[in-house]
Scaffold this motif. Structure first.
Motif, mmCIF file in Angstrom:
data_model
loop_
_atom_site.group_PDB
_atom_site.id
_atom_site.type_symbol
_atom_site.label_atom_id
_atom_site.label_comp_id
_atom_site.label_asym_id
_atom_site.label_seq_id
_atom_site.Cartn_x
_atom_site.Cartn_y
_atom_site.Cartn_z
ATOM 1 N N GLU A 166 -50.076 77.070 -3.800
ATOM 2 C CA GLU A 166 -50.536 76.391 -2.628
ATOM 3 C C GLU A 166 -51.025 76.498 -1.708
ATOM 4 N N SER A 167 -52.478 76.854 -0.467
ATOM 5 C CA SER A 167 -52.709 77.486 1.137
ATOM 6 C C SER A 167 -51.678 77.335 1.850
ATOM 7 N N ARG A 168 -51.804 78.140 2.963
ATOM 8 C CA ARG A 168 -50.832 78.375 3.960
ATOM 9 C C ARG A 168 -51.064 77.158 4.309
ATOM 10 N N ALA A 169 -52.321 76.627 4.483
ATOM 11 C CA ALA A 169 -52.029 74.877 5.332
ATOM 12 C C ALA A 169 -50.993 73.479 4.391
ATOM 13 N N GLY A 170 -50.617 73.980 3.575
ATOM 14 C CA GLY A 170 -49.741 73.523 3.171
ATOM 15 C C GLY A 170 -48.553 72.747 4.265
ATOM 16 N N ALA A 171 -48.502 74.298 5.092
ATOM 17 C CA ALA A 171 -47.507 73.851 5.989
ATOM 18 C C ALA A 171 -47.441 73.023 7.096
ATOM 19 N N ALA A 172 -48.892 72.160 7.005
ATOM 20 C CA ALA A 172 -48.866 71.387 7.650
ATOM 21 C C ALA A 172 -47.674 69.726 7.237
ATOM 22 N N ARG A 173 -47.675 69.913 6.513
ATOM 23 C CA ARG A 173 -47.037 68.515 5.348
ATOM 24 C C ARG A 173 -45.550 68.279 6.320
ATOM 25 N N ALA A 174 -44.723 70.377 6.727
ATOM 26 C CA ALA A 174 -43.522 70.071 7.034
ATOM 27 C C ALA A 174 -43.267 69.533 8.411
#
Length: 368
Positions: free
Chosen positions: A185-193
Motif C-alpha cells: 500500500e502507499s507510504r501513507a499507510g505508515a500513519a496507522r503505526a
C-alpha cells in the motif's frame, strides 16, 4: 556492508508507475472504508500487539515477534502468537500442537512453537484473525495478550499497539507500490503505526543518519510516534543433524555451504563472511520455499563430503519433515540463530510501550 550514513534509494521502474497508482488506489479505497467505519475493525478480547510492514518480503518480523514475546513473558504476561500461517497446506483457524509441522501451520508459526511452546505460549494460525482470536479465547482463556504476526494490512482486527517495521536497506519512504516497487500500500499507510522500527541497521549507525531517517519517517507517520532502530544479532552455529552433533561446530576460516529459503539472505551472508567463513556455495531459494528430497540431494551432491552446511532457523522448521531429514542423513547441518537488538535506549522505550499497551498481567494460574 551497506554504508552506514544513509540507506540506498532503490531504483524505480517508471513504466510501471501507472499500474502502481492503480494498486495504491485500490488499497487506499479499502483503508478508507475501514477509516470511515464502513468496514468494522474489531478490538481483541485481550490487548493485541501487531507486527507488520508495508512491503512484501522480509523486514525481520519473526525475530521482532520473538523479542516481544520474550519481553511479555518477562513482564509476567501469558502471551499467545497469532499468524496467518503463510505457505501451510491447511486452511482455517488452527492451534499448533505436537502433531503439527511447518506443512500444517507454516514455517514461521512452527518456529515460534519450537521456541515458546515449552514456556506455555500458544501459537495459532488463521487467515481471518478474528476467527483466530476466537479460537485462542476458546482453548487458551488464560492468555493475557496476543502478538499478531504480519497483520498490518489485516484490518479486521484493531491492535492496541501497531508496530511497523521497515528495513534500513529499503525503507518504505524510498519505495514504491507494487509493481513499480515492493509496497503493498502507499507510504501513507505508515500513519496507522504507533511505533516504527527501522530494522537490520548497521550496529554503529551514526546519530546523524538516525536523525535523517526519523525525519523521513515523520513525513508519513504521526508526529509523536516513536522511531526506533534495531539490528540483527547472530549466535554461533547450532547443530541440527546428528552428523553436526558428532562433528562439532564449524570454525572460521574453514569453508562451508549455505542453504536459504528466506526473502533477504544478504545480511546473513554478510555476517558469515565478516565472521571469517569461506562460503564455498550459497544455495539460494525463494522465501518460504518448500524443499523437496531431490533438491536437498542435489545440494548435498554439490558439496564435498564432510563439509558443513549452514541454514536459518526458519529453513530448519521446514527441513524437519521426515522425508527431508532422510535426504540430509549423514550431512552436518547447522542453524544460525538470529535475534534482534535495539540500538541505544530503544529496548527500554519499546518495553515501556509494550507494558502500556498490554497493561498489568492478570493474576492467577496459567492454564496450559
Amino acid at each position: 556492508m551497506l554504508p552506514s550514513s544513509q540507506p540506498p534509494v532503490p531504483p524505480t521502474t517508471t513504466l510501471l508507475l501507472p499500474l502502481a497508482g492503480l494498486y495504491a488506489a485500490v488499497a487506499a479505497g479499502r483503508n478508507w472504508l475501514y477509516d470511515r467505519g464502513y468496514k468494522t475493525s474489531a478490538p481483541g478480547w485481550v490487548p493485541l500487539i501487531g507486527v507488520g510492514n508495508l512491503r512484501v518480503g522480509g523486514t525481520g518480523k519473526t525475530p521482532h515477534v520473538a523479542w516481544l514475546v520474550e519481553e511479555l513473558l518477562h513482564q509476567g504476561h501469558r502471551p499467545a502468537i497469532l499468524s496467518r500461517g503463510y505457505g501451510r497446506r491447511t486452511r482455517g483457524p488452527r492451534l499448533a500442537g505436537l502433531a503439527d509441522s511447518a506443512a500444517t501451520v507454516g514455517d514461521e508459526p512452527w518456529q515460534y512453537y519450537g521456541w515458546f511452546a515449552g514456556r506455555g505460549v500458544a501459537v495459532a494460525v488463521a487467515e481471518n484473525r478474528q476467527l483466530g482470536l476466537a479460537l485462542l479465547r476458546q482453548h487458551k482463556p488464560a492468555t493475557t495478550v496476543v502478538v499478531l504476526d504480519d497483520a498490518y494490512q489485516h484490518r479486521r482486527v484493531q491492535p492496541t499497539l501497531n508496530i511497523l517495521l521497515t528495513e534500513w536497506a529499503r525503507p518504505f519512504y524510498h519505495d514504491q507500490v507494487l509493481p513499480a516497487g515492493r509496497l503493498r500500500e502507499s507510504r501513507a499507510g505508515a500513519a496507522r503505526a504507533d511505533v516504527v522500527i527501522i530494522t537490520k541497521c548497521p550496529p554503529a549507525l551514526p546519530a546523524a543518519a538516525q536523525a535523517a531517517a526519523v525525519a523521513a519517517v515523520r513525513r508519513y507517520a504521526r508526529l509523536a510516534v516513536p522511531v526506533l532502530f534495531s539490528r540483527y544479532a547472530y549466535a554461533p552455529p547450532q547443530p541440527l543433524t546428528p552428523a553436526a552433533v558428532a562433528a562439532g561446530p564449524p570454525a572460521p576460516p574453514g569453508p562451508v555451504g549455505l542453504l536459504t529459503g528466506i526473502a533477504q539472505p544478504g545480511p546473513l551472508r554478510a555476517h558469515l563472511q565478516e565472521a571469517g567463513y569461506q562460503l564455498l556455495r550459497h544455495f539460494e531459494f525463494a522465501d518460504h520455499h518448500a524443499f523437496t528430497p531431490a533438491e536437498l540431494a542435489a545440494v548435498a551432491a554439490q558439496l564435498p563430503a564432510g563439509l558443513g552446511l549452514l541454514t536459518t532457523e526458519k529453513d530448519a522448521a521446514r527441513l524437519a519433515a521426515p522425508e527431508l531429514r532422510a535426504a540430509l542423513a549423514g550431512r552436518a547441518v547447522y542453524t544460525i540463530p538470529v535475534r534482534v537488538a535495539l540500538l541505544g535506549a530503544g529496548a527500554a522505550e519499546l518495553a515501556q510501550l509494550v507494558a502500556a499497551a498490554a497493561g498489568p498481567p492478570a493474576q492467577g494460574i496459567f492454564v496450559a
